[in-house]
Scaffold this active site. Structure first.
Site, mmCIF file in Angstrom:
data_model
loop_
_atom_site.group_PDB
_atom_site.id
_atom_site.type_symbol
_atom_site.label_atom_id
_atom_site.label_comp_id
_atom_site.label_asym_id
_atom_site.label_seq_id
_atom_site.Cartn_x
_atom_site.Cartn_y
_atom_site.Cartn_z
ATOM 1 N N HIS A 3 0.784 -1.237 0.000
ATOM 2 C CA HIS A 3 0.000 0.000 0.000
ATOM 3 C C HIS A 3 0.820 1.294 0.000
ATOM 4 C CE1 HIS A 3 -3.327 -2.609 2.041
ATOM 5 N NE2 HIS A 3 -3.301 -2.781 0.727
ATOM 6 N N ARG B 165 -6.539 3.963 6.147
ATOM 7 C CA ARG B 165 -5.752 2.931 6.830
ATOM 8 C C ARG B 165 -4.442 2.612 6.117
ATOM 9 N NH1 ARG B 165 -6.200 -2.373 4.819
ATOM 10 N NH2 ARG B 165 -7.703 -2.629 3.118
#
Length: 239
Positions: free
Chosen positions: A54, A165
């Site tokens: 990510h 997140r």
């Protein structure tokens, strides 16, 4: 909550190590999945997963972004992955693998950390993704279809959502753990550092300072240093 897919294979570490087989049995029963034991809980902690994916992808997506220069679109996070994004993932993955090798050299504890494309290719083997490269894996794996990037709309386009997140978890609870372990064994991580420096500046946090995990917000991470674990013996549960 929408669950895209449940993993069918897991690698399990436990502390004490003698509990690993029982943990594998429990995991297999709960998720009806294959569970493979790892050598040490630290090996499970360091396994390449979200923090390898990510932050590096978001960093690349936002290369042309600035507060007064929004992005023109919100791209597909995985299917539209480019060579540069995959390259950053591979570089941080390599740094992580080398940290594991350093641990083995110093302690004799064998930490084996595969390339993320190989690990996830094993996890999603039944879906038959193309594991030739990191880019080809994410572009062809069904489990990763349809996800947009962690951006939010703003005037004139899109901007990163630094409360997502991918930042609030994958930096302090992912990359900072890797960095803390690297500091303990004396291994430099220039690519990982670059990603964290960029993210922390926009998150209003301070994790890495002058190449070390000594910033004022280390206490918000799950790095070993938060828990006063500062030696390899302590990290391995030997002290």
């Amino acid at each position: 909550v929408h669950v895209q897919v449940l993993k069918k294979k897991y690698r399990i570490g436990a502390l004490p190590a003698s509990a690993t087989d029982d943990c594998c049995k429990i995991t297999s029963h709960i998720f009806r999945a294959e569970s493979i034991p790892l050598t040490h809980l630290l090996e499970a902690t360091m396994y390449p997963i979200n923090a390898i994916i990510h932050p590096q992808r978001v960093f690349r997506i936002c290369q042309t972004w600035a507060p007064n220069r929004p992005l023109p679109e919100n791209p597909l996070f995985y299917e539209a992955i480019d060579d540069a994004s995959a390259g950053l993932m591979d570089l941080v993955n390599t740094e992580l693998t080398m940290i594991g090798e350093r641990i083995g050299d110093l302690s004799g504890v064998h930490i084996t950390l595969p390339p993320i494309k190989d690990f996830l290719g094993w996890v999603y083997e039944d879906d038959k993704p193309d594991v030739t490269t990191t880019k080809s894996f994410f572009a062809t794996c069904i489990a990763y279809k349809g996800f947009r990037s962690p951006l939010k709309q703003c005037e004139g386009g899109w901007e990163p959502d630094f409360k997502n997140r991918y930042f609030t978890e994958d930096i302090p609870l992912g990359l900072c753990i890797y960095k803390g372990i690297a500091d303990i064994v004396g291994f430099d991580t220039p690519v990982l550092d670059m990603i964290v420096y960029w993210a922390q500046a926009h998150m209003g946090k301070e994790y890495i300072v002058d190449g070390k995990l000594t910033g004022k917000d280390v206490g918000e991470t799950n790095a070993p240093q938060r828990f006063n674990v500062t030696t390899l013996d302590m990290l391995l549960g030997r002290a």
